[in-house]
Design a protein around this motif. Sequence first.
Motif, PDB file in Angstrom:
ATOM      1  N   CYS A 201      44.085  43.579  35.636  1.00 44.19           N
ATOM      2  CA  CYS A 201      42.653  43.509  35.940  1.00 44.19           C
ATOM      3  C   CYS A 201      42.381  42.487  37.043  1.00 44.19           C
ATOM      4  O   CYS A 201      41.613  42.755  37.977  1.00 44.19           O
ATOM      5  CB  CYS A 201      41.860  43.153  34.684  1.00 44.19           C
ATOM      6  SG  CYS A 201      41.758  44.498  33.477  1.00 44.19           S
ATOM      7  N   LEU A 202      43.013  41.333  36.950  1.00 49.71           N
ATOM      8  CA  LEU A 202      42.833  40.302  37.972  1.00 49.71           C
ATOM      9  C   LEU A 202      43.380  40.765  39.319  1.00 49.71           C
ATOM     10  O   LEU A 202      42.785  40.510  40.376  1.00 49.71           O
ATOM     11  CB  LEU A 202      43.521  39.009  37.543  1.00 49.71           C
ATOM     12  CG  LEU A 202      42.956  38.334  36.285  1.00 49.71           C
ATOM     13  CD1 LEU A 202      43.806  37.127  35.899  1.00 49.71           C
ATOM     14  CD2 LEU A 202      41.509  37.918  36.495  1.00 49.71           C
ATOM     15  N   LEU A 203      44.515  41.450  39.292  1.00 49.64           N
ATOM     16  CA  LEU A 203      45.119  41.949  40.525  1.00 49.64           C
ATOM     17  C   LEU A 203      44.230  42.988  41.190  1.00 49.64           C
ATOM     18  O   LEU A 203      44.022  42.966  42.414  1.00 49.64           O
ATOM     19  CB  LEU A 203      46.491  42.549  40.212  1.00 49.64           C
ATOM     20  CG  LEU A 203      47.242  43.191  41.385  1.00 49.64           C
ATOM     21  CD1 LEU A 203      47.543  42.162  42.468  1.00 49.64           C
ATOM     22  CD2 LEU A 203      48.538  43.841  40.890  1.00 49.64           C
ATOM     23  N   MET A 204      43.690  43.893  40.399  1.00 44.79           N
ATOM     24  CA  MET A 204      42.853  44.943  40.968  1.00 44.79           C
ATOM     25  C   MET A 204      41.496  44.416  41.402  1.00 44.79           C
ATOM     26  O   MET A 204      40.890  44.938  42.343  1.00 44.79           O
ATOM     27  CB  MET A 204      42.734  46.093  39.977  1.00 44.79           C
ATOM     28  CG  MET A 204      44.049  46.829  39.785  1.00 44.79           C
ATOM     29  SD  MET A 204      43.963  48.146  38.568  1.00 44.79           S
ATOM     30  CE  MET A 204      45.713  48.548  38.400  1.00 44.79           C
ATOM     31  N   GLN A 205      41.025  43.379  40.755  1.00 43.16           N
ATOM     32  CA  GLN A 205      39.822  42.705  41.246  1.00 43.16           C
ATOM     33  C   GLN A 205      40.063  42.134  42.635  1.00 43.16           C
ATOM     34  O   GLN A 205      39.210  42.214  43.513  1.00 43.16           O
ATOM     35  CB  GLN A 205      39.423  41.572  40.297  1.00 43.16           C
ATOM     36  CG  GLN A 205      38.682  41.994  39.055  1.00 43.16           C
ATOM     37  CD  GLN A 205      38.351  40.797  38.180  1.00 43.16           C
ATOM     38  OE1 GLN A 205      39.057  39.794  38.164  1.00 43.16           O
ATOM     39  NE2 GLN A 205      37.256  40.888  37.454  1.00 43.16           N
ATOM     40  N   SER A 206      41.249  41.566  42.852  1.00 47.94           N
ATOM     41  CA  SER A 206      41.562  40.906  44.115  1.00 47.94           C
ATOM     42  C   SER A 206      41.805  41.901  45.244  1.00 47.94           C
ATOM     43  O   SER A 206      41.530  41.609  46.408  1.00 47.94           O
ATOM     44  CB  SER A 206      42.799  40.013  43.953  1.00 47.94           C
ATOM     45  OG  SER A 206      43.987  40.792  43.884  1.00 47.94           O
ATOM     46  N   GLY A 207      42.361  43.066  44.902  1.00 45.85           N
ATOM     47  CA  GLY A 207      42.704  44.051  45.913  1.00 45.85           C
ATOM     48  C   GLY A 207      43.929  43.690  46.724  1.00 45.85           C
ATOM     49  O   GLY A 207      44.232  44.341  47.729  1.00 45.85           O
ATOM     50  N   ASP A 208      44.669  42.675  46.287  1.00 42.25           N
ATOM     51  CA  ASP A 208      45.807  42.164  47.062  1.00 42.25           C
ATOM     52  C   ASP A 208      47.052  43.026  46.916  1.00 42.25           C
ATOM     53  O   ASP A 208      47.198  43.811  45.972  1.00 42.25           O
ATOM     54  CB  ASP A 208      46.149  40.737  46.615  1.00 42.25           C
ATOM     55  CG  ASP A 208      45.083  39.730  46.993  1.00 42.25           C
ATOM     56  OD1 ASP A 208      44.295  40.025  47.916  1.00 42.25           O
ATOM     57  OD2 ASP A 208      45.040  38.647  46.379  1.00 42.25           O
TER      58      ASP A 208
END
Length: 296
Positions: A201-208
């Motif tokens: 979830c944190l990764l997809m929030q970041s879009g990185d």
Amino acid sequence: MKRILITGANSYIGEAFKNWAKNRYSDEFTIHTIDMIDGSWKKKSFSGYDGIFHVAGIAHADVGRVSEEQKALYYKVNRDLAIETAKKAKDEGIKQFVLMSSMIVYGESARLGKRKVITGETKPCPANFYGDSKWQADQEVRRLETDNFRVAVLRPPMIYGKGSKGNYPILAKMAKKLPIFPDIQNERSMLHIENLCEFLCLLMQSGDGGVYFPQNREYVQTSKLVKEVAKVHGHTLWVTKLVNPAIWILGRIPGRISDLVNKAFGNFVYDTRMSDSFKGAYRVNDFKRSIEKTEV
């Protein structure tokens, strides 16, 4: 609101992530899933999604008992399908592609009594066709990355949680039935499914993009794991060094027996500094709590 498409239906990780995001981030993600078993997915447009989470793949098998045809299937699914999906995502304007790779790209665990620590300088070196199929996909998908198409590859260690498959349920079953268990000093990197879902979830929030190595905060000793499982179930388990000599002998018998011993008691960890993405905020459960949530 980000729209995420999971490519791979009914997978353990995909379903866990979808449910976690629905319960914790319902105002931030809309998540759909597509089956990748037949070729019908090729006709579906990816346009309109912000990210693709690719989980389709064949899990680890008994690598000593696999035909050449089965090996070819591993490459077809774990490598070719991942690359084809990533190319389609890129062509259709997807901004982020997340691929589940594995710690297995670094080979097998160290044998009993030996230590194996993966650092940022360690080069992947798969030990078998399964690891190689994952490694080839890992490399090829990352080569597609551009400023407008970010590729994130996860190389997690053993993932466990309620309903998981693999080595953990085998150890948990032993913990609930055996009266004694060897007290072997070893260390394994592990990742609870909820910690992984929060990471996603944190990764997809970041879009990185990038390569990531999520793991629990603590290394796990096999004997402490089974003892904790036994404790949750109210089962008396005596963890003792008295049976260690037998384990050491079994670990030196060539063939399947030593492979099983080393899989259970070998050492295989990531340097903790590799896993501090998002300042470690994805670690929502410590080891003790993760066992409770898995077993209750």
